[in-house]
Design an enzyme around this catalytic site. Structure first.
Site, PDB file in Angstrom:
ATOM      1  N   SER A  84      47.888  42.176  42.108  1.00  0.00           N
ATOM      2  CA  SER A  84      48.254  40.875  42.699  1.00  0.00           C
ATOM      3  C   SER A  84      49.688  40.920  43.209  1.00  0.00           C
ATOM      4  O   SER A  84      50.525  41.651  42.667  1.00  0.00           O
ATOM      5  CB  SER A  84      48.136  39.777  41.636  1.00  0.00           C
ATOM      6  OG  SER A  84      48.671  38.563  42.113  1.00  0.00           O
ATOM      7  N   TYR A  99      51.097  36.711  33.371  1.00  0.00           N
ATOM      8  CA  TYR A  99      50.088  37.282  34.276  1.00  0.00           C
ATOM      9  C   TYR A  99      50.777  38.255  35.241  1.00  0.00           C
ATOM     10  O   TYR A  99      50.312  39.385  35.441  1.00  0.00           O
ATOM     11  CB  TYR A  99      49.415  36.143  35.046  1.00  0.00           C
ATOM     12  CG  TYR A  99      48.502  36.557  36.184  1.00  0.00           C
ATOM     13  CD1 TYR A  99      47.209  37.014  35.953  1.00  0.00           C
ATOM     14  CD2 TYR A  99      48.934  36.462  37.520  1.00  0.00           C
ATOM     15  CE1 TYR A  99      46.374  37.366  37.003  1.00  0.00           C
ATOM     16  CE2 TYR A  99      48.101  36.813  38.571  1.00  0.00           C
ATOM     17  CZ  TYR A  99      46.822  37.260  38.315  1.00  0.00           C
ATOM     18  OH  TYR A  99      45.999  37.615  39.363  1.00  0.00           O
TER      19      TYR A  99
HETATM   20  N1  LIG Z   1      42.117  34.272  43.375  1.00  0.00           N
HETATM   21  C1  LIG Z   1      43.365  34.616  43.667  1.00  0.00           C
HETATM   22  O1  LIG Z   1      44.138  33.831  44.266  1.00  0.00           O
HETATM   23  C2  LIG Z   1      43.870  35.987  43.295  1.00  0.00           C
HETATM   24  C3  LIG Z   1      45.148  36.361  43.743  1.00  0.00           C
HETATM   25  C4  LIG Z   1      45.644  37.619  43.407  1.00  0.00           C
HETATM   26  C5  LIG Z   1      44.874  38.481  42.652  1.00  0.00           C
HETATM   27  N2  LIG Z   1      43.646  38.099  42.211  1.00  0.00           N
HETATM   28  C6  LIG Z   1      42.873  39.043  41.404  1.00  0.00           C
HETATM   29  O2  LIG Z   1      41.621  39.249  42.007  1.00  0.00           O
HETATM   30  C7  LIG Z   1      40.693  39.674  41.002  1.00  0.00           C
HETATM   31  C8  LIG Z   1      39.410  38.883  41.154  1.00  0.00           C
HETATM   32  O3  LIG Z   1      39.664  37.532  40.821  1.00  0.00           O
HETATM   33  P1  LIG Z   1      38.906  36.302  41.495  1.00  0.00           P
HETATM   34  O4  LIG Z   1      39.921  35.532  42.218  1.00  0.00           O
HETATM   35  O5  LIG Z   1      37.675  36.776  42.186  1.00  0.00           O
HETATM   36  O6  LIG Z   1      38.583  35.415  40.234  1.00  0.00           O
HETATM   37  P2  LIG Z   1      37.286  35.262  39.360  1.00  0.00           P
HETATM   38  O7  LIG Z   1      36.131  34.860  40.209  1.00  0.00           O
HETATM   39  O8  LIG Z   1      37.685  34.367  38.231  1.00  0.00           O
HETATM   40  O9  LIG Z   1      37.037  36.739  38.834  1.00  0.00           O
HETATM   41  C9  LIG Z   1      37.606  37.294  37.706  1.00  0.00           C
HETATM   42  C10 LIG Z   1      36.515  38.099  37.053  1.00  0.00           C
HETATM   43  O10 LIG Z   1      37.038  38.884  35.988  1.00  0.00           O
HETATM   44  C11 LIG Z   1      36.060  38.919  34.999  1.00  0.00           C
HETATM   45  N3  LIG Z   1      36.578  39.210  33.667  1.00  0.00           N
HETATM   46  C12 LIG Z   1      37.525  38.519  33.001  1.00  0.00           C
HETATM   47  N4  LIG Z   1      37.705  39.061  31.775  1.00  0.00           N
HETATM   48  C13 LIG Z   1      36.842  40.118  31.698  1.00  0.00           C
HETATM   49  C14 LIG Z   1      36.542  41.057  30.685  1.00  0.00           C
HETATM   50  N5  LIG Z   1      37.142  41.030  29.502  1.00  0.00           N
HETATM   51  N6  LIG Z   1      35.623  42.001  30.951  1.00  0.00           N
HETATM   52  C15 LIG Z   1      34.978  42.035  32.144  1.00  0.00           C
HETATM   53  N7  LIG Z   1      35.201  41.158  33.133  1.00  0.00           N
HETATM   54  C16 LIG Z   1      36.122  40.211  32.901  1.00  0.00           C
HETATM   55  C17 LIG Z   1      35.457  37.517  35.001  1.00  0.00           C
HETATM   56  O11 LIG Z   1      34.210  37.537  34.375  1.00  0.00           O
HETATM   57  P3  LIG Z   1      33.396  36.178  34.076  1.00  0.00           P
HETATM   58  O12 LIG Z   1      32.853  35.759  35.416  1.00  0.00           O
HETATM   59  O13 LIG Z   1      32.355  36.605  33.108  1.00  0.00           O
HETATM   60  O14 LIG Z   1      34.382  35.190  33.516  1.00  0.00           O
HETATM   61  C18 LIG Z   1      35.411  37.206  36.475  1.00  0.00           C
HETATM   62  O15 LIG Z   1      34.186  37.550  37.052  1.00  0.00           O
HETATM   63  C19 LIG Z   1      41.399  39.483  39.660  1.00  0.00           C
HETATM   64  O16 LIG Z   1      41.883  40.720  39.209  1.00  0.00           O
HETATM   65  C20 LIG Z   1      42.540  38.564  39.997  1.00  0.00           C
HETATM   66  O17 LIG Z   1      43.627  38.708  39.104  1.00  0.00           O
HETATM   67  C21 LIG Z   1      43.118  36.877  42.521  1.00  0.00           C
END
Ligand SMILES: NC(=O)c1ccc[n+]([C@@H]2O[C@H](COP(=O)([O-])OP(=O)(O)OC[C@H]3O[C@@H](n4cnc5c(N)ncnc54)[C@H](OP(=O)(O)O)[C@@H]3O)[C@@H](O)[C@H]2O)c1
Length: 243
Positions: free
Chosen positions: A135, A148
């Site tokens: 990120s 984070y």
């Molecule tokens: N959205 C943003 O603005 C943003 C910005 C920068 C970086 N990111 C990064 O992008 C990536 C994807 O995030 P997203 O935005 O798509 O959010 P998201 O839909 O909340 O996805 C996060 C995923 O991580 C999974 N997860 C959490 N803990 C876990 C564990 N212990 N074992 C296996 N899986 C686990 C969750 O599983 P569950 O569905 O079962 O809860 C969820 O599917 C993340 O690494 C996040 O930090 C996001």
């Protein structure tokens, strides 16, 4: 066609990434701690793309299971994409170490644990591609999310070192640094529209960057310049700011 392993497959970004690789004809290992809820997504994708998909139980925090999880994959994936992450609550993490630890262990320790195993296999076979979704929050600590942010900073540094280590072994490592993305992780945040990407856009960027062997991807691209400016704000000014 070879398999792509997607860790954290229930994520909104991960699902779009899965579609990109499915459209290109890759077979998929979709790893999640709750695979039942991926069944419909799996069926739709199979019908549309005529590829093989396997749903696999996987928990980033269950470190002891990672070796046997990877050993059980046959054939081994040629591309591994670690998308899972946990934003957590900064305020809570300041007083409740369990919350801080969950943030650190999900975004850093768990990813290191599984990617070490993948990396050793790819190094041995002198082939493979690793993608880690970090990120922009890791580029500079801010008071609103520095637990984070520091876990993502650690992950970005890990990926940078891994890329350096595996360069001579024909193994590519891509660091992905999204800015804001509309997903369930950010559904309660008021995000600026112009700076916020859709999961579809991010997935397209990831696919293109991975296939072309890029090292670091900012998505949207404008975040490379935003973070360049933010990183250069002198500390004596930065510490008084609320961004
Ligand atoms: N959205 C943003 O603005 C943003 C910005 C920068 C970086 N990111 C990064 O992008 C990536 C994807 O995030 P997203 O935005 O798509 O959010 P998201 O839909 O909340 O996805 C996060 C995923 O991580 C999974 N997860 C959490 N803990 C876990 C564990 N212990 N074992 C296996 N899986 C686990 C969750 O599983 P569950 O569905 O079962 O809860 C969820 O599917 C993340 O690494 C996040 O930090 C996001």
């Amino acid at each position: 066609m070879s398999y792509v392993l997607i860790i954290g497959a229930k994520s909104d970004i991960a699902k779009e990434v899965a579609k990109e690789y499915a459209n290109a004809g890759y077979d998929l290992y979709l790893a999640s701690r709750e695979i039942e809820s991926l069944a419909k997504f799996e069926n739709d994708l199979k019908v549309r793309s005529q590829i093989d998909i396997k749903l696999l139980e996987f928990d980033l925090l269950d470190f002891d299971s990672h070796e046997s999880f990877y050993n059980s994959l046959n054939p081994k994936p040629t591309i591994t994409i670690c998308v899972a992450g946990y934003l957590g609550e900064q305020k809570k993490a300041q007083t409740d170490f369990n919350e801080a630890k969950k943030i650190i262990d999900t975004n850093y320790t768990g990813c290191v644990s599984i990617l070490n195993i993948v990396a050793n296999d790819y190094e041995k076979n002198r082939v493979g591609s690793i993608v880690g979704v970090s990120s922009v929050a890791g580029d500079r600590g801010r008071k609103s999310n520095y637990i984070y942010g520091s876990s993502k900073a650690g992950f970005s540094a890990y990926l940078s070192g891994l890329r350096n280590r595996l360069h001579d072994f024909n193994v590519k490592v891509l660091t992905v640094k999204p800015g804001f993305v509309y997903t369930k992780m950010t559904e309660n945040l008021d995000l600026p529209q112009k700076l916020t990407a859709t999961p579809e856009d991010v997935a397209k960027d990831i696919f293109k960057a991975e296939q072309s062997g890029k090292d670091v991807l900012y998505t949207k691209w404008i975040w490379r310049f935003i973070m360049l400016i933010i990183k250069h704000i002198p500390e004596w000014i930065f510490k008084k700011m609320s961004i």
